[in-house]
Design a protein around this motif. Structure first.
Motif, mmCIF file in Angstrom:
data_model
loop_
_atom_site.group_PDB
_atom_site.id
_atom_site.type_symbol
_atom_site.label_atom_id
_atom_site.label_comp_id
_atom_site.label_asym_id
_atom_site.label_seq_id
_atom_site.Cartn_x
_atom_site.Cartn_y
_atom_site.Cartn_z
ATOM 1 N N TYR A 166 28.542 7.242 115.534
ATOM 2 C CA TYR A 166 28.737 7.367 114.095
ATOM 3 C C TYR A 166 29.451 6.132 113.547
ATOM 4 C CZ TYR A 166 27.801 12.300 115.079
ATOM 5 O OH TYR A 166 27.233 13.476 115.499
ATOM 6 N N THR A 192 24.293 7.729 111.371
ATOM 7 C CA THR A 192 24.204 8.393 112.674
ATOM 8 C C THR A 192 23.150 7.690 113.510
ATOM 9 O OG1 THR A 192 24.792 10.526 111.682
ATOM 10 C CG2 THR A 192 23.799 10.567 113.875
ATOM 11 N N TYR A 203 21.086 16.279 116.420
ATOM 12 C CA TYR A 203 22.094 15.694 115.541
ATOM 13 C C TYR A 203 21.554 15.445 114.131
ATOM 14 C CZ TYR A 203 24.557 15.272 119.890
ATOM 15 O OH TYR A 203 25.172 15.573 121.092
ATOM 16 N N THR A 239 37.071 14.587 106.553
ATOM 17 C CA THR A 239 35.877 15.299 106.113
ATOM 18 C C THR A 239 34.878 14.321 105.504
ATOM 19 O OG1 THR A 239 36.564 15.760 103.821
ATOM 20 C CG2 THR A 239 37.349 17.271 105.540
ATOM 21 N N SER A 249 28.333 22.551 103.797
ATOM 22 C CA SER A 249 27.829 21.733 104.900
ATOM 23 C C SER A 249 28.721 20.531 105.180
ATOM 24 C CB SER A 249 26.404 21.248 104.591
ATOM 25 O OG SER A 249 25.496 22.321 104.592
ATOM 26 N N ASP A 251 31.094 18.028 106.812
ATOM 27 C CA ASP A 251 31.508 17.735 108.188
ATOM 28 C C ASP A 251 33.032 17.688 108.230
ATOM 29 O OD1 ASP A 251 28.838 17.455 108.783
ATOM 30 O OD2 ASP A 251 28.853 15.274 108.656
ATOM 31 N N ASP A 277 30.079 20.532 112.290
ATOM 32 C CA ASP A 277 28.981 19.657 111.900
ATOM 33 C C ASP A 277 27.702 20.467 112.057
ATOM 34 O OD1 ASP A 277 27.018 17.785 111.530
ATOM 35 O OD2 ASP A 277 27.814 16.317 112.938
ATOM 36 N N ASP A 278 27.164 20.959 110.931
ATOM 37 C CA ASP A 278 26.013 21.856 111.040
ATOM 38 C C ASP A 278 24.725 21.138 111.402
ATOM 39 O OD1 ASP A 278 25.535 20.615 108.635
ATOM 40 O OD2 ASP A 278 25.493 22.447 107.427
ATOM 41 N N ASP A 279 24.759 19.796 111.508
ATOM 42 C CA ASP A 279 23.609 19.099 112.081
ATOM 43 C C ASP A 279 23.469 19.436 113.564
ATOM 44 O OD1 ASP A 279 22.822 17.839 109.748
ATOM 45 O OD2 ASP A 279 24.066 16.085 110.100
#
Length: 299
Positions: A166, A192, A203, A239, A249, A251, A277-279
């Motif tokens: 990242y 990313t 991811y 965040t 959503s 992060d 991290d909802d990815d």
């Protein structure tokens, strides 16, 4: 539910600050995590930590598995101040493994992070408010597995060096209400990178894709307080909210570290980290590590 988790985590983190930020006498005795106002020119610090644990059993009625574990950490830091301008650079690395009888070697800790931070005081006389710019990078050194998660019980690769990695660039306004406390908010970009295409969808990237860029707004908070004699708590909240996604959503990365100083060379450390991290997952990621070992300041 995700919003409730977010608010609970923020409340717990801010509670630490409200409970201890007024301990000015104790704060003056511990190392400042930010660029000191009294600094002129450069200051260099490099600290190495080596921790280990071992367990052995023979004819032990309660059972147990023989194991040996070791983990190391390094923090290299450069600080600079000249008049109203300040700069901070740090490079942090952590890595650990454990060998468990009949299960082989498994990774227990893994982080590689770099931070460049530029600050400019808005006032010559009062330096609580500053303009900031951050250039940050984070990945891991080694492969990570979800053990036994395959359809036939095999281990499944879930991370590797630069998979993911990242990069974050953000700028905005920072507020320093106390010597060892900083709060910041601003706008930012996040990239990313997933070097291994087979991991792309884990991811938040499309299948086979290796790069994704997002724009959003950021919030961060850093706290370091002495909570009792020879015990220091360091907490960091960060965040990133994508402008094109709902707030739920966002992060969230929270790290908590308690360091107890035994003597000039021995420390006991407890780390407790939370990531949402909802990815990657709709559930909170949690890690914790309790260790004791040698800590050496190179300079």
């Amino acid at each position: 539910m995700k919003r409730i988790q977010t608010f609970v985590l923020l409340f717990l983190f801010l509670s630490v600050y409200s409970a201890y930020a007024q301990q000015t006498e104790l704060l003056a005795e511990i190392e400042n995590p930010n660029v000191p106002d009294t600094l002129t020119g450069w200051d260099v610090n490099w600290t190495l930590n080596l921790n280990g644990a071992q367990a052995s059993y023979s004819n032990w009625a309660k059972g147990g598995s023989n194991s040996v574990s070791i983990n190391g950490a390094s923090l290299f830091q450069l600080l600079y101040r000249q008049d109203r301008f300040a700069y901070e650079f740090w490079l942090r690395g952590r890595y650990g493994q454990t060998r468990i009888k009949d299960e082989g070697v498994r990774k227990t800790d893994d982080r590689l992070a770099l931070r460049n931070r530029f600050l400019y005081d808005l006032s010559k006389e009062h330096n609580e408010f500053k303009i900031f710019t951050n250039l940050n990078f984070e990945t891991q050194f080694d492969k990570g597995y979800d053990f036994g998660a395959g359809p036939e019980g095999e281990d499944v690769l879930i991370s590797d060096f630069f998979a993911p990695a990242y990069f974050v660039q953000n700028a905005g306004l920072a507020y320093y209400p106390e010597r060892n406390v900083s709060i910041e908010t601003g706008l930012g970009l996040k990239q990313t990178v997933v070097r291994e295409p087979l991991l792309s969808t884990r991811y938040g990237l499309d299948e086979g894709q290796r790069f994704k860029s997002e724009a959003g707004y950021t919030f961060g908070m850093n706290v370091q307080v002495g909570i009792m004699e020879n015990v220091v708590y360091t907490g960091y909240l960060e965040t990133f909210s994508n402008l094109l996604k709902p707030v739920s959503s966002t992060d969230i990365f929270i790290t908590n570290e308690f360091v107890g100083k035994i003597n000039n060379f021995l420390n006991a450390t407890f780390q407790f980290n939370l990531i949402f991290d909802d990815d990657f997952s709709n559930e909170m990621q949690v890690s914790q590590l309790l260790s004791a070992g040698v800590s050496v300041s190179i300079f």
